[in-house]
Scaffold this active site. Structure first.
Site, PDB file in Angstrom:
ATOM      1  N   CYS A  69      -2.480   7.419  20.121  1.00  0.00           N
ATOM      2  CA  CYS A  69      -1.244   7.756  20.590  1.00  0.00           C
ATOM      3  C   CYS A  69      -0.975   9.243  20.379  1.00  0.00           C
ATOM      4  O   CYS A  69      -1.457  10.145  21.170  1.00  0.00           O
ATOM      5  CB  CYS A  69       0.065   6.982  19.918  1.00  0.00           C
ATOM      6  SG  CYS A  69       1.460   6.935  20.656  1.00  0.00           S
TER       7      CYS A  69
ATOM      8  N   HIS B 150       0.749  -1.352   0.042  1.00  0.00           N
ATOM      9  CA  HIS B 150       0.202  -0.133  -0.035  1.00  0.00           C
ATOM     10  C   HIS B 150       0.754   1.221   0.055  1.00  0.00           C
ATOM     11  O   HIS B 150       0.298   2.371   0.127  1.00  0.00           O
ATOM     12  CB  HIS B 150      -1.093  -0.111   1.288  1.00  0.00           C
ATOM     13  CG  HIS B 150      -1.817  -1.022   1.219  1.00  0.00           C
ATOM     14  ND1 HIS B 150      -3.051  -1.068   0.384  1.00  0.00           N
ATOM     15  CD2 HIS B 150      -2.104  -2.259   1.827  1.00  0.00           C
ATOM     16  CE1 HIS B 150      -3.819  -2.272   0.684  1.00  0.00           C
ATOM     17  NE2 HIS B 150      -3.019  -2.944   1.399  1.00  0.00           N
TER      18      HIS B 150
END
Length: 289
Positions: A188, A124
């Site tokens: 995160c 990808h």
């Protein structure tokens, strides 16, 4: 010199003006194998046209309070692992950056012994090299009710703290996601983008929501291990709290949290579960049997 001997001195990057984490910082902060565990979702797979929009940074350097540049971007594990579950669940995704410049990934954050992550990234990579332009999407009035995007994903990495929080188009995108009842997934340091304002300067659309994120106290400790080459100039959880978004964790445990259609994870440790619960939520929304 002592810090270098102890392995806690930030490492000068090979080709550029910045610093990557110290050997000690990489030892404790970068996994060689991710927590990804494949699942077939009990044989279920989405077969429609709804897809995920992945907002990445196009900025590599984050200037620290001491003037040193941290060579960052989006964390590879935090970006790929949730997407691996989404793709396995039948969803496709588009990558978008502020102006359409290539998405920046932290090469030093690659889980180098994780064949599944490495293969997924290779398959990808062109999406990250040639992303969509958020500026063009907003200017072209592409953020409408009939859009195929069902969710926005904000991957982690300190690069999320550079550019995105100051981009009015990011503010417009976030408000569209919340108002149109779509999903927002963040992990995160990805939540840093959630403080972005749009031109209206109205209250944050996620005011009153609860989430998990990377705790500020660990960012404040990071320079002592050489993970960061200096102290940050601002801290994401403090900024989120000022926006009325409550960060409910102060530790890194791999925690995830769901508040309405905001799905969050605290760190790379959360990414496997984050991907799975996102797929489960989308399956329920789209009545995937």
């Amino acid at each position: 010199m002592i810090k270098k001997v102890l392995g806690i001195a930030p490492t000068k990057e090979k080709n550029g003006p910045g610093y990557i984490p110290s050997p000690m910082g990489r030892k404790f902060g970068v996994d060689k194998v991710s927590g990804y565990k494949a699942t077939d979702f009990e044989g279920r797979k989405y077969k429609g046209n709804k897809k995920i929009l992945v907002l990445c940074t196009e900025e590599r350097y984050f200037e620290m309070a001491n003037g040193k540049l941290f060579s960052t971007g989006n964390n590879v594990q935090e970006t790929m692992v949730p997407l691996m579950h989404l793709v396995n669940g039948g969803f496709s995704f588009d990558v978008v950056t502020s102006t359409g410049k290539p998405a920046i990934l932290e090469e030093w954050s690659v889980p180098i012994k994780d064949k599944a992550v490495l293969a997924f990234r290779e398959e990808h990579q062109t999406k990250f090299d040639t992303p969509l332009s958020l500026k063009a999407l907003v200017a072209g009035n592409a953020l409408k009710g009939e859009s195929d995007y069902i969710a926005l994903f904000l991957p982690g990495g300190h690069g999320s703290m550079v550019g995105l929080p100051d981009d009015e188009n990011v503010g417009t995108l976030l408000r569209w996601i919340e108002v149109s009842d779509r999903y927002l997934v963040a992990v995160c340091h990805g939540p840093a983008a959630m403080i972005a304002r749009d031109q209206s300067n109205t209250p944050n659309p996620y005011r009153g929501y609860k989430m998990v994120a990377f705790p500020d106290k660990f960012d404040k400790q990071s320079p002592s291990l050489g993970y960061l080459p200096g102290q940050l100039t601002w801290f994401q959880c403090e900024a989120l709290e000022k926006e009325g978004i409550e960060v409910i964790n102060d530790k890194i445990t791999g925690a995830t949290h769901v508040d309405r259609k905001l799905i969050s994870g605290d760190s790379p440790k959360a990414c496997d579960e984050l991907g799975k619960i996102t797929v489960a939520a989308l399956f329920k929304e789209l009545q995937v049997q």
